[in-house]
Motif scaffolding. Structure first.
Motif, PDB file in Angstrom:
ATOM      1  N   ALA A 230       0.837  -1.201   0.000  1.00  0.00           N
ATOM      2  CA  ALA A 230       0.000   0.000   0.000  1.00  0.00           C
ATOM      3  C   ALA A 230       0.872   1.252   0.000  1.00  0.00           C
ATOM      4  O   ALA A 230       0.601   2.207  -0.736  1.00  0.00           O
ATOM      5  N   LEU A 231       1.928   1.252   0.815  1.00  0.00           N
ATOM      6  CA  LEU A 231       2.828   2.410   0.849  1.00  0.00           C
ATOM      7  C   LEU A 231       3.532   2.599  -0.492  1.00  0.00           C
ATOM      8  O   LEU A 231       3.685   3.732  -0.960  1.00  0.00           O
ATOM      9  N   ARG A 232       3.960   1.500  -1.112  1.00  0.00           N
ATOM     10  CA  ARG A 232       4.608   1.589  -2.427  1.00  0.00           C
ATOM     11  C   ARG A 232       3.637   2.199  -3.435  1.00  0.00           C
ATOM     12  O   ARG A 232       3.996   3.092  -4.196  1.00  0.00           O
ATOM     13  N   ARG A 233       2.389   1.760  -3.405  1.00  0.00           N
ATOM     14  CA  ARG A 233       1.387   2.285  -4.337  1.00  0.00           C
ATOM     15  C   ARG A 233       1.099   3.753  -4.069  1.00  0.00           C
ATOM     16  O   ARG A 233       0.946   4.541  -5.000  1.00  0.00           O
ATOM     17  N   ILE A 234       1.046   4.143  -2.804  1.00  0.00           N
ATOM     18  CA  ILE A 234       0.836   5.549  -2.457  1.00  0.00           C
ATOM     19  C   ILE A 234       1.983   6.393  -3.000  1.00  0.00           C
ATOM     20  O   ILE A 234       1.765   7.472  -3.563  1.00  0.00           O
ATOM     21  N   ARG A 235       3.220   5.902  -2.844  1.00  0.00           N
ATOM     22  CA  ARG A 235       4.380   6.635  -3.390  1.00  0.00           C
ATOM     23  C   ARG A 235       4.273   6.784  -4.899  1.00  0.00           C
ATOM     24  O   ARG A 235       4.516   7.853  -5.449  1.00  0.00           O
ATOM     25  N   GLU A 236       3.905   5.684  -5.582  1.00  0.00           N
ATOM     26  CA  GLU A 236       3.758   5.743  -7.039  1.00  0.00           C
ATOM     27  C   GLU A 236       2.711   6.770  -7.446  1.00  0.00           C
ATOM     28  O   GLU A 236       2.933   7.566  -8.362  1.00  0.00           O
ATOM     29  N   LEU A 237       1.577   6.745  -6.769  1.00  0.00           N
ATOM     30  CA  LEU A 237       0.498   7.683  -7.114  1.00  0.00           C
ATOM     31  C   LEU A 237       0.878   9.121  -6.783  1.00  0.00           C
ATOM     32  O   LEU A 237       0.519  10.043  -7.521  1.00  0.00           O
ATOM     33  N   THR A 238       1.608   9.325  -5.694  1.00  0.00           N
ATOM     34  CA  THR A 238       2.063  10.665  -5.329  1.00  0.00           C
ATOM     35  C   THR A 238       3.019  11.205  -6.385  1.00  0.00           C
ATOM     36  O   THR A 238       2.918  12.368  -6.795  1.00  0.00           O
ATOM     37  N   GLU A 239       3.942  10.350  -6.842  1.00  0.00           N
ATOM     38  CA  GLU A 239       4.877  10.771  -7.899  1.00  0.00           C
ATOM     39  C   GLU A 239       4.135  11.080  -9.193  1.00  0.00           C
ATOM     40  O   GLU A 239       4.427  12.069  -9.868  1.00  0.00           O
ATOM     41  N   GLU A 240       3.171  10.231  -9.538  1.00  0.00           N
ATOM     42  CA  GLU A 240       2.381  10.461 -10.748  1.00  0.00           C
ATOM     43  C   GLU A 240       1.581  11.753 -10.635  1.00  0.00           C
ATOM     44  O   GLU A 240       1.493  12.535 -11.580  1.00  0.00           O
ATOM     45  N   ASN A 241       1.009  12.004  -9.474  1.00  0.00           N
ATOM     46  CA  ASN A 241       0.256  13.222  -9.233  1.00  0.00           C
ATOM     47  C   ASN A 241       1.158  14.444  -9.416  1.00  0.00           C
ATOM     48  O   ASN A 241       0.781  15.419 -10.083  1.00  0.00           O
ATOM     49  N   ALA A 242       2.359  14.398  -8.837  1.00  0.00           N
ATOM     50  CA  ALA A 242       3.293  15.519  -8.966  1.00  0.00           C
ATOM     51  C   ALA A 242       3.684  15.731 -10.426  1.00  0.00           C
ATOM     52  O   ALA A 242       3.746  16.871 -10.908  1.00  0.00           O
ATOM     53  N   ARG A 243       3.931  14.636 -11.155  1.00  0.00           N
ATOM     54  CA  ARG A 243       4.293  14.744 -12.568  1.00  0.00           C
ATOM     55  C   ARG A 243       3.159  15.381 -13.372  1.00  0.00           C
ATOM     56  O   ARG A 243       3.382  16.285 -14.184  1.00  0.00           O
ATOM     57  N   LEU A 244       1.937  14.941 -13.124  1.00  0.00           N
ATOM     58  CA  LEU A 244       0.796  15.499 -13.856  1.00  0.00           C
ATOM     59  C   LEU A 244       0.539  16.958 -13.496  1.00  0.00           C
ATOM     60  O   LEU A 244       0.167  17.758 -14.361  1.00  0.00           O
ATOM     61  N   ARG A 245       0.748  17.323 -12.234  1.00  0.00           N
ATOM     62  CA  ARG A 245       0.587  18.725 -11.829  1.00  0.00           C
ATOM     63  C   ARG A 245       1.613  19.615 -12.534  1.00  0.00           C
ATOM     64  O   ARG A 245       1.282  20.708 -12.976  1.00  0.00           O
ATOM     65  N   ARG A 246       2.871  19.123 -12.625  1.00  0.00           N
ATOM     66  CA  ARG A 246       3.896  19.895 -13.333  1.00  0.00           C
ATOM     67  C   ARG A 246       3.523  20.069 -14.803  1.00  0.00           C
ATOM     68  O   ARG A 246       3.657  21.153 -15.365  1.00  0.00           O
ATOM     69  N   LYS A 247       3.029  18.999 -15.415  1.00  0.00           N
ATOM     70  CA  LYS A 247       2.624  19.066 -16.822  1.00  0.00           C
ATOM     71  C   LYS A 247       1.469  20.044 -17.002  1.00  0.00           C
ATOM     72  O   LYS A 247       1.476  20.866 -17.919  1.00  0.00           O
ATOM     73  N   LEU A 248       0.486  19.980 -16.128  1.00  0.00           N
ATOM     74  CA  LEU A 248      -0.649  20.893 -16.188  1.00  0.00           C
ATOM     75  C   LEU A 248      -0.190  22.337 -16.022  1.00  0.00           C
ATOM     76  O   LEU A 248      -0.619  23.228 -16.756  1.00  0.00           O
ATOM     77  N   TRP A 249       0.694  22.578 -15.080  1.00  0.00           N
ATOM     78  CA  TRP A 249       1.210  23.931 -14.851  1.00  0.00           C
ATOM     79  C   TRP A 249       1.907  24.454 -16.103  1.00  0.00           C
ATOM     80  O   TRP A 249       1.695  25.595 -16.505  1.00  0.00           O
ATOM     81  N   ARG A 250       2.745  23.597 -16.748  1.00  0.00           N
ATOM     82  CA  ARG A 250       3.429  24.024 -17.978  1.00  0.00           C
ATOM     83  C   ARG A 250       2.428  24.366 -19.075  1.00  0.00           C
ATOM     84  O   ARG A 250       2.570  25.366 -19.774  1.00  0.00           O
ATOM     85  N   LEU A 251       1.397  23.527 -19.222  1.00  0.00           N
ATOM     86  CA  LEU A 251       0.392  23.787 -20.250  1.00  0.00           C
ATOM     87  C   LEU A 251      -0.379  25.074 -19.964  1.00  0.00           C
ATOM     88  O   LEU A 251      -0.633  25.872 -20.870  1.00  0.00           O
ATOM     89  N   GLN A 252      -0.738  25.309 -18.713  1.00  0.00           N
ATOM     90  CA  GLN A 252      -1.459  26.526 -18.358  1.00  0.00           C
ATOM     91  C   GLN A 252      -0.585  27.754 -18.543  1.00  0.00           C
ATOM     92  O   GLN A 252      -1.060  28.799 -18.990  1.00  0.00           O
ATOM     93  N   THR A 253       0.689  27.635 -18.220  1.00  0.00           N
ATOM     94  CA  THR A 253       1.615  28.755 -18.376  1.00  0.00           C
ATOM     95  C   THR A 253       1.765  29.112 -19.851  1.00  0.00           C
ATOM     96  O   THR A 253       1.731  30.289 -20.218  1.00  0.00           O
ATOM     97  N   ARG A 254       1.912  28.104 -20.706  1.00  0.00           N
ATOM     98  CA  ARG A 254       2.027  28.351 -22.146  1.00  0.00           C
ATOM     99  C   ARG A 254       0.769  29.032 -22.677  1.00  0.00           C
ATOM    100  O   ARG A 254       0.839  29.970 -23.458  1.00  0.00           O
ATOM    101  N   ARG A 255      -0.371  28.535 -22.257  1.00  0.00           N
ATOM    102  CA  ARG A 255      -1.636  29.101 -22.718  1.00  0.00           C
ATOM    103  C   ARG A 255      -1.780  30.551 -22.275  1.00  0.00           C
ATOM    104  O   ARG A 255      -2.172  31.421 -23.048  1.00  0.00           O
TER     105      ARG A 255
END
Length: 147
Positions: free
Chosen positions: A114-139
């Motif tokens: 469960a902890l491993r999965r939480i870490r994976e999801l947290t990393e994925e969440n951070a990656r997607l937030r960074r991507k979203l921020w870049r897209l919003q900044t460009r727009r």
């Protein structure tokens, strides 16, 4: 097909980990059919009228790698797909699953997974937030620079 010098005995599996180890050996004995081939076997079974048969590549991979415990139906279908004859032989694999499922998982293993999965999801969440921020900044930048 099991070898005479080293038979696969599903009844020897007392835990889910031991059952998964036997499933890996069964897969090897079958010549290590690809995950795609195993999935295709299930699709052929469905087309032949066995609508309940379901083997997905992701599930097979996760079970064989120990990331996911197999379900009862998975064990039966996987055994068949690897050449275990339907009938008593498949039922022996299903009984092995029933025995293994009654045994509790080792303490802490589920927590660790469960902890491993939480870490994976947290990393994925951070990656997607960074991507979203870049897209919003460009727009936003494009809006400011357009006439």
């Amino acid at each position: 097909m099991p070898h005479r010098h080293d038979p696969l005995e599903p009844a020897a599996a007392a835990t889910m980990e031991e059952l998964v180890a036997l499933l890996r050996r069964l897969h090897a004995r079958a010549g290590k059919p690809s995950l795609r081939d195993l999935e295709a076997w299930a699709i052929r079974q469905q087309r032949a009228g066995r609508r309940d048969v379901l083997l997905k590549r992701t599930t097979i991979s996760e079970v064989l790698s120990g990331k996911r415990a197999p379900g009862r139906n998975f064990v039966g279908w996987f055994a068949e797909a690897c050449g275990v004859p339907d009938g008593d032989a498949v039922r022996a694999w299903l009984r092995a699953w029933e025995v293994a499922a009654e045994r509790p998982a080792p303490a802490g293993r589920e927590d660790g997974e469960a902890l491993r999965r939480i870490r994976e999801l947290t990393e994925e969440n951070a990656r997607l937030r960074r991507k979203l921020w870049r897209l919003q900044t460009r727009r936003h930048t494009r809006r400011l620079s357009s006439p």
